[in-house]
Design a protein around this motif. Structure first.
Motif, PDB file in Angstrom:
ATOM      1  N   ASN A 220       0.797  -1.225   0.000  1.00  0.00           N
ATOM      2  CA  ASN A 220       0.000   0.000   0.000  1.00  0.00           C
ATOM      3  C   ASN A 220       0.835   1.284   0.000  1.00  0.00           C
ATOM      4  OD1 ASN A 220      -2.501  -1.362   0.020  1.00  0.00           O
ATOM      5  ND2 ASN A 220      -2.326  -1.686   2.230  1.00  0.00           N
ATOM      6  N   PHE A 253      -2.615   1.654  -4.949  1.00  0.00           N
ATOM      7  CA  PHE A 253      -2.831   1.316  -3.540  1.00  0.00           C
ATOM      8  C   PHE A 253      -1.917   2.223  -2.723  1.00  0.00           C
ATOM      9  CE2 PHE A 253      -3.184  -3.375  -5.068  1.00  0.00           C
ATOM     10  CZ  PHE A 253      -4.416  -3.113  -5.622  1.00  0.00           C
ATOM     11  N   ASN A 255      -1.715   4.129   1.157  1.00  0.00           N
ATOM     12  CA  ASN A 255      -2.214   4.634   2.443  1.00  0.00           C
ATOM     13  C   ASN A 255      -2.085   6.148   2.511  1.00  0.00           C
ATOM     14  OD1 ASN A 255      -2.847   2.080   3.504  1.00  0.00           O
ATOM     15  ND2 ASN A 255      -0.736   1.746   4.167  1.00  0.00           N
TER      16      ASN A 255
END
Length: 277
Positions: A220, A253, A255
């Protein structure tokens, strides 16, 4: 009249996982308002929804349904688990047909402690078991080779060459490749294998993002195009020189980006798409 390259989003597709703060209806509305042309729907976004109705709503908003993501995860030590995976992939194919998605993207799977050779055999057998259904519904199956860092538990298909080898063994026009720059950019044989993919008419999908340096999370911490070290324009040029004219699919992806409002992220996607791909 040719489209202005500085405002041309006619080939821009966004994956629902990229803007994961939105449910399907929100994503469709925001993508359409932003001028995005295509959507790849992840299966989680269909939970509790009728795929047929979802597909009609997507097309009514002016978006093209590019693919359904994801099937795969065929290998397992126990036979029952392998059979369950085949049934799950059949459901994915049926959902894709109902949704109006021409392609199911396959993240093929692997088993820690099981040899990659055995896992690849199980992957090939699993895809073969779903081919009659895919053929009856006209759904393409796109094998997505993953970066070798995922070889332990996410995919035993870790290069474009290994994906092409499975395609050669199955030898079916509905089996091809989802080409993701995040997983393939490092490969010294990328140019030759890209030609091999294209010459066999199996380059089904093209996914873009970037590789961050340093990478803080192996799953991520992908970059938005232009944030990292991948030669995106060079790879896109190579793919298009091989004849690919399909959608450019943004699959990020992150965060870091997911902490931001999805609308801000979507605007950043549009700008990076125009300037770095």
């Amino acid at each position: 009249m040719n489209a202005d390259p500085l405002t041309d989003f006619s080939r821009l597709c966004v994956h629902t996982i990229t803007t994961k703060g939105w449910d399907l209806e929100e994503a469709v509305d925001h993508y359409a308002q932003a001028g995005v042309s295509g959507i790849t729907v992840w299966r989680q976004w269909l939970e509790g929804r009728d795929p047929s109705k979802a597909g009609k709503s997507i097309r009514a908003a002016g978006l093209k349904v590019v693919s359904l993501c994801r099937g795969g995860f065929y290998p397992a030590v126990e036979e029952k688990s392998r059979l369950d995976a085949i049934e799950d992939n059949k459901r994915a194919i049926e959902d894709a047909a109902a949704l109006g998605a021409p392609i199911v993207v396959l993240v093929c799977g692997a088993v820690p402690g099981q040899s990659l050779v055995e896992s690849r055999m199980q992957i090939t057998d699993g895809i073969a078991a779903t081919l009659p259904l895919a053929e009856s519904l006209g759904i393409k199956l796109a094998i997505e080779p993953l970066h070798p860092m995922y070889a332990d538990d996410r995919s035993a298909i870790n290069s474009l060459a290994s994906a092409n080898d499975v395609c050669d063994e199955l030898n079916h026009p509905l089996v091809g490749i989802a080409y993701d720059v995040y997983h393939l950019w490092w490969d010294p044989d990328l140019e030759a294998q890209t030609r091999r993919t294209a010459e066999a008419n199996r380059l089904f999908s093209f996914h873009v993002c970037d590789w961050m340096t340093p990478t803080t999370d192996l799953l991520n911490d992908r970059g938005l195009m232009g944030e990292g070290c991948i030669d995106l324009r060079g790879i896109r040029g190579m793919v298009e020189d091989s004849g690919f004219k399909g959608m450019i699919e943004v699959e990020v992806f992150s965060n870091r980006w997911w902490e931001k409002p999805p609308q801000e992220f979507l605007q950043a996607i549009k700008q990076s798409y125009l300037h770095y791909t």
